[in-house]
Design an enzyme around this catalytic site. Structure first.
Site, PDB file in Angstrom:
ATOM      1  N   ASN A 197      -6.825  -5.947 -27.700  1.00 44.69           N
ATOM      2  CA  ASN A 197      -7.487  -5.199 -28.778  1.00 44.69           C
ATOM      3  C   ASN A 197      -8.875  -5.802 -28.920  1.00 44.69           C
ATOM      4  O   ASN A 197      -9.020  -6.922 -29.399  1.00 44.69           O
ATOM      5  CB  ASN A 197      -6.685  -5.328 -30.082  1.00 44.69           C
ATOM      6  N   LYS A 256     -11.324  -4.823 -30.758  1.00 41.95           N
ATOM      7  CA  LYS A 256     -11.937  -4.705 -32.100  1.00 41.95           C
ATOM      8  C   LYS A 256     -13.382  -4.217 -31.952  1.00 41.95           C
ATOM      9  O   LYS A 256     -13.647  -3.395 -31.081  1.00 41.95           O
ATOM     10  CB  LYS A 256     -11.822  -6.049 -32.836  1.00 41.95           C
ATOM     11  N   HIS A 272      -3.702  -1.410 -38.077  1.00 40.74           N
ATOM     12  CA  HIS A 272      -4.040  -2.836 -37.919  1.00 40.74           C
ATOM     13  C   HIS A 272      -4.395  -3.407 -39.291  1.00 40.74           C
ATOM     14  O   HIS A 272      -4.985  -2.713 -40.126  1.00 40.74           O
ATOM     15  CB  HIS A 272      -5.218  -2.982 -36.952  1.00 40.74           C
ATOM     16  N   GLU A 293      -6.684  -5.258 -40.190  1.00 35.54           N
ATOM     17  CA  GLU A 293      -8.120  -5.179 -40.515  1.00 35.54           C
ATOM     18  C   GLU A 293      -8.477  -3.797 -41.044  1.00 35.54           C
ATOM     19  O   GLU A 293      -9.321  -3.656 -41.933  1.00 35.54           O
ATOM     20  CB  GLU A 293      -8.945  -5.534 -39.264  1.00 35.54           C
ATOM     21  N   GLU A 321       2.070  -8.618 -36.379  1.00 39.37           N
ATOM     22  CA  GLU A 321       0.913  -9.511 -36.412  1.00 39.37           C
ATOM     23  C   GLU A 321       0.792 -10.167 -37.790  1.00 39.37           C
ATOM     24  O   GLU A 321       0.265  -9.553 -38.730  1.00 39.37           O
ATOM     25  CB  GLU A 321      -0.369  -8.718 -36.138  1.00 39.37           C
ATOM     26  N   GLY A 348      -6.879 -14.355 -35.402  1.00 40.17           N
ATOM     27  CA  GLY A 348      -8.216 -14.939 -35.265  1.00 40.17           C
ATOM     28  C   GLY A 348      -8.347 -16.333 -35.845  1.00 40.17           C
ATOM     29  O   GLY A 348      -9.459 -16.827 -36.034  1.00 40.17           O
ATOM     30  N   SER A 382      -3.463 -14.813 -32.383  1.00 38.77           N
ATOM     31  CA  SER A 382      -3.869 -16.006 -31.643  1.00 38.77           C
ATOM     32  C   SER A 382      -3.064 -16.240 -30.359  1.00 38.77           C
ATOM     33  O   SER A 382      -2.848 -17.386 -29.963  1.00 38.77           O
ATOM     34  CB  SER A 382      -3.817 -17.249 -32.546  1.00 38.77           C
TER      35      SER A 382
HETATM   36  P1  13P Z   1      -6.373 -12.660 -32.178  1.00 39.38           P
HETATM   37  O1  13P Z   1      -5.606 -12.668 -30.879  1.00 39.38           O
HETATM   38  O2  13P Z   1      -7.841 -12.850 -32.005  1.00 39.38           O
HETATM   39  O3  13P Z   1      -5.763 -13.573 -33.176  1.00 39.38           O
HETATM   40  O4  13P Z   1      -6.220 -11.175 -32.776  1.00 39.38           O
HETATM   41  C1  13P Z   1      -4.973 -10.622 -32.879  1.00 39.38           C
HETATM   42  C2  13P Z   1      -5.117  -9.194 -33.234  1.00 39.38           C
HETATM   43  O5  13P Z   1      -5.505  -8.869 -34.342  1.00 39.38           O
HETATM   44  C3  13P Z   1      -4.818  -8.203 -32.201  1.00 39.38           C
HETATM   45  O6  13P Z   1      -4.735  -6.934 -32.742  1.00 39.38           O
END
Ligand code: 13P
Length: 254
Positions: free
Chosen positions: A13, A15, A99, A101, A171, A177, A217
């Protein structure tokens, strides 16, 4: 539950990262370190304006292209939104829905997630339905209840044959992150609870078929142990999918 029937699915992903030019460069780098991914379903979800570039660049690697969002209406006066038909036409096979976010910054709710899931299926796009708890919810001990509620609403009115084809990404928000990956036990516990929830909503066969990813992560170091868990069928990878290291995650069992 029997892992034999489920093919591992590893998704990147991106982003809001990577221009089209960077996408082409990335694909060239990846080709140097990664063979064609036949042993698992591999995909990268990219920003909408890069979908066509990515579809072309990743074709040789057997990496499908996914979108990071979709709107639930067919067409019309929805400035800035992207319809499912547009995604299909651009070559999209998967779409990330709900997601954390998007829930946090763009006011997505369980209800809009459900509308988007239904719409994606209508257009033959596989939804990657995201769920996950905050650190406070984990500390309050309400993780499983929270996730079950997210799943139940996301799958409202989705028939069993469609649900079986969906991908769910667990997640934990506190692991995204942050470099703080959930322990294998924590990830397996919640993914197992998600599968049990699907069995309750539908039946055992649907629960056995649906693929559940862990995200938060994930790295080349943590992937092998996570993906070996009985209810974890792959990962949704953020930061580590922006580097050719993603190839190592895809080759986690090689
Ligand atoms: P990270 O792997 O950067 O922690 O992000 C996970 C994520 O949000 C994937 O959709």
């Amino acid at each position: 539950m029997n892992r034999r029937y489920r093919k591992t699915v590893i998704a990147g992903n991106w982003k809001m990262n990577m221009t089209a030019t960077e996408t082409k460069k990335f694909a060239e780098e990846l080709k140097k370190i990664m063979p064609r991914a036949k042993w698992c379903d591999t995909l990268i979800c990219v920003p909408a304006c890069n979908i066509q570039t990515a579809a072309k660049a990743f074709k040789d690697l057997r990496i499908s292209v996914g979108a990071e969002n979709v709107y639930f209406e067919e067409k019309g006066a929805y400035t800035g939104e992207i319809s499912p038909a547009m995604l299909v036409d651009a070559g999209v096979k998967y779409v990330v829905i709900g997601h954390s976010e998007r829930r946090e910054y763009f006011a997505e709710s369980d209800e809009t997630v459900n509308k988007k899931v239904l719409k994606a299926f209508e257009y033959g796009i596989t939804p990657i339905v995201c769920c996950g708890e905050s650190l406070t919810q984990r500390e309050q001990g309400i993780t499983i209840d929270w996730i079950r509620q997210q799943i139940k609403i996301a799958f409202l009115n989705v028939p069993a044959d469609k649900a079986a084809e969906a991908v769910i990404a667990y997640e934990p928000i506190w692991a995204i992150g942050t470099g703080k990956v959930a322990t294998t036990e924590q990830a397996q516990e919640v993914c197992g609870a998600i599968r049990a929830c699907i069995a309750e909503i539908y039946d055992e066969a649907t629960a056995e078929a649906i693929r559940i990813q862990y995200g938060g992560s994930v790295s080349a170091g943590s992937a092998p142990e996570l993906f070996a868990q009985p209810d974890i069928d792959g990962g949704l990878v953020g930061g580590a999918s922006l580097k050719p290291d993603f190839g190592k995650i895809v080759c986690y069992n090689k």
